[in-house]
Design a protein around this motif. Sequence first.
Motif, short mmCIF file in Angstrom:
data_model
loop_
_atom_site.label_atom_id
_atom_site.label_comp_id
_atom_site.label_asym_id
_atom_site.label_seq_id
_atom_site.Cartn_x
_atom_site.Cartn_y
_atom_site.Cartn_z
N VAL A 61 0.84 -1.20 0.00
CA VAL A 61 0.00 0.00 0.00
C VAL A 61 0.87 1.25 0.00
O VAL A 61 0.62 2.21 -0.74
CB VAL A 61 -0.98 -0.01 1.20
N ILE A 62 1.92 1.26 0.82
CA ILE A 62 2.85 2.41 0.85
C ILE A 62 3.47 2.61 -0.53
O ILE A 62 3.55 3.74 -1.03
CB ILE A 62 3.94 2.21 1.92
N SER A 63 3.87 1.54 -1.16
CA SER A 63 4.50 1.61 -2.47
C SER A 63 3.53 2.17 -3.52
O SER A 63 3.90 3.04 -4.32
CB SER A 63 5.00 0.23 -2.89
N ILE A 64 2.30 1.70 -3.50
CA ILE A 64 1.29 2.20 -4.44
C ILE A 64 1.01 3.68 -4.19
O ILE A 64 0.96 4.48 -5.12
CB ILE A 64 0.00 1.36 -4.37
N LEU A 65 0.87 4.05 -2.91
CA LEU A 65 0.61 5.45 -2.58
C LEU A 65 1.75 6.35 -3.03
O LEU A 65 1.52 7.44 -3.57
CB LEU A 65 0.35 5.62 -1.08
N LEU A 66 2.99 5.91 -2.81
CA LEU A 66 4.14 6.68 -3.29
C LEU A 66 4.08 6.88 -4.80
O LEU A 66 4.34 7.98 -5.30
CB LEU A 66 5.45 5.99 -2.91
N SER A 67 3.74 5.83 -5.52
CA SER A 67 3.64 5.94 -6.98
C SER A 67 2.57 6.93 -7.39
O SER A 67 2.78 7.74 -8.30
CB SER A 67 3.34 4.57 -7.59
N LEU A 68 1.42 6.88 -6.73
CA LEU A 68 0.32 7.79 -7.06
C LEU A 68 0.70 9.24 -6.75
O LEU A 68 0.46 10.14 -7.56
CB LEU A 68 -0.94 7.39 -6.30
N ILE A 69 1.30 9.46 -5.59
CA ILE A 69 1.67 10.81 -5.17
C ILE A 69 2.75 11.39 -6.08
O ILE A 69 2.65 12.52 -6.55
CB ILE A 69 2.12 10.82 -3.69
N VAL A 70 3.78 10.59 -6.35
CA VAL A 70 4.86 11.07 -7.20
C VAL A 70 4.36 11.31 -8.62
O VAL A 70 4.75 12.28 -9.28
CB VAL A 70 6.07 10.10 -7.16
N GLY A 71 3.47 10.46 -9.11
CA GLY A 71 2.88 10.68 -10.44
C GLY A 71 2.14 12.01 -10.49
O GLY A 71 2.25 12.75 -11.47
N GLN A 72 1.40 12.32 -9.43
CA GLN A 72 0.69 13.61 -9.35
C GLN A 72 1.67 14.78 -9.35
O GLN A 72 1.50 15.74 -10.10
CB GLN A 72 -0.14 13.67 -8.06
#
Length: 161
Positions: A61-72
């Motif tokens: 979940v942390i990894s997915i959230l990091l990907s979403l935040i950095v993509g934004q």
Amino acid sequence: MSVYELIAILGLTSYAIYQQTRRHEVVARTRVKLTFIYLAVGLLIGGMHLPSTPLAAVFLVISILLSLIVGQIRGRLTRLWVEDGKVYSQGTPLTVAIFLGLIASKFVLGTIAYFTHASDTGGIGEILIMLAIMMAIQAELIHRRAMRLEDEPVVGDASLA
């Protein structure tokens, strides 16, 4: 990590940095090309494994959230401009640094997960899939920003008079 996985991640990272730093036209139909490349290679060299422990699920979940935040963040910070009626984009040193930081964070998360015995199934394939998620978010934001730029009237345009 095998030599082949290392070569794959270094090659894809180098290609992604090259793509980010060069000026290129924003084209709707090719906006997710790099996303699919990362996804395909990620699946080919190991893919993802479902978390086997609650702690492994937290790391995922942390990894997915990091990907979403950095993509934004990267989608908002990528430079866009209109030239000759076309929208162009180019990454900045900051967007490249954020990209490299995301990759480093994925390695750190994987190392921590391994040493805490949360998971030993993660690998380069999973990192590439997480990067593909980031790239998809970024590409969509850049596309939407580009569409808004295309719709803006050009100052001094005789057709507006």
